[in-house]
Design a protein around this motif. Sequence first.
Motif, mmCIF file in Angstrom:
data_model
loop_
_atom_site.group_PDB
_atom_site.id
_atom_site.type_symbol
_atom_site.label_atom_id
_atom_site.label_comp_id
_atom_site.label_asym_id
_atom_site.label_seq_id
_atom_site.Cartn_x
_atom_site.Cartn_y
_atom_site.Cartn_z
ATOM 1 N N CYS A 85 0.850 -1.198 0.000
ATOM 2 C CA CYS A 85 0.000 0.000 0.000
ATOM 3 C C CYS A 85 0.884 1.245 0.000
ATOM 4 O O CYS A 85 2.005 1.216 0.515
ATOM 5 N N LEU A 86 0.307 2.300 -0.544
ATOM 6 C CA LEU A 86 1.003 3.579 -0.566
ATOM 7 C C LEU A 86 -0.048 4.683 -0.615
ATOM 8 O O LEU A 86 -0.931 4.647 -1.472
ATOM 9 N N HIS A 87 0.037 5.612 0.307
ATOM 10 C CA HIS A 87 -0.931 6.713 0.369
ATOM 11 C C HIS A 87 -0.186 8.032 0.509
ATOM 12 O O HIS A 87 0.773 8.131 1.280
ATOM 13 N N LEU A 102 1.567 17.277 5.243
ATOM 14 C CA LEU A 102 1.910 16.183 4.330
ATOM 15 C C LEU A 102 1.928 14.879 5.115
ATOM 16 O O LEU A 102 2.551 14.789 6.177
ATOM 17 N N PHE A 103 1.232 13.876 4.582
ATOM 18 C CA PHE A 103 1.154 12.550 5.196
ATOM 19 C C PHE A 103 1.424 11.534 4.104
ATOM 20 O O PHE A 103 0.672 11.442 3.133
ATOM 21 N N VAL A 104 2.546 10.823 4.230
ATOM 22 C CA VAL A 104 2.903 9.765 3.288
ATOM 23 C C VAL A 104 2.988 8.477 4.100
ATOM 24 O O VAL A 104 3.675 8.423 5.117
ATOM 25 N N PHE A 105 2.296 7.438 3.640
ATOM 26 C CA PHE A 105 2.139 6.197 4.387
ATOM 27 C C PHE A 105 2.409 5.026 3.441
ATOM 28 O O PHE A 105 1.723 4.891 2.426
ATOM 29 N N VAL A 106 3.438 4.237 3.736
ATOM 30 C CA VAL A 106 3.772 3.081 2.905
ATOM 31 C C VAL A 106 3.726 1.802 3.732
ATOM 32 O O VAL A 106 4.046 1.817 4.925
ATOM 33 N N SER A 107 3.342 0.711 3.077
ATOM 34 C CA SER A 107 3.253 -0.592 3.728
ATOM 35 C C SER A 107 3.825 -1.649 2.796
ATOM 36 O O SER A 107 3.675 -1.552 1.570
ATOM 37 N N ALA A 108 4.470 -2.650 3.389
ATOM 38 C CA ALA A 108 5.091 -3.728 2.619
ATOM 39 C C ALA A 108 5.209 -4.972 3.490
ATOM 40 O O ALA A 108 5.100 -4.893 4.719
#
Length: 148
Positions: A85-87, A102-108
């Motif tokens: 995911c990437l937002h 600014l909000f950047v959210f990554v999942s792996a």
Amino acid sequence: METSKPIKKSFVQGPISAEFIGNSIAKHQTKTSIGAHNIFLGQVRADEIDGKTVAAIDYSAYEEMAEQNFHEIREAAFEKYDLTCLHIYHSLGYVKAGEICLFVFVSAPRRKVVYEALNYLVEEIKEKVAIFGKEILEDETYTWKKNN
């Protein structure tokens, strides 16, 4: 870059709330293939400019072009990194010093990739997305923000 994926909206009006961030994290608890998340939060600083303190930033953008830039950056990150995911969310409008813009959210599945991807994303956003910030000073004068 041609893609059939729809363009996700990245802009939110005003500051990004802690509740919004918390809800975003909570929504990912059901995605059990994810083993790591990483988050970048950009906050408006109360910088001093010519002896005056920044009270807020009023963000603006040519939204259609900026949303396309966000989309291209997002797609490039998915190609480059093994992400689940990437937002990306960025404020438009008035954001006071101390509030999140600014909000950047990554999942792996694994942790190493989220660190690399997050750094890549934040740098690409700063370099490639035309978002303008009018720094509102404590005496209500302003200056245009310059990214370093």
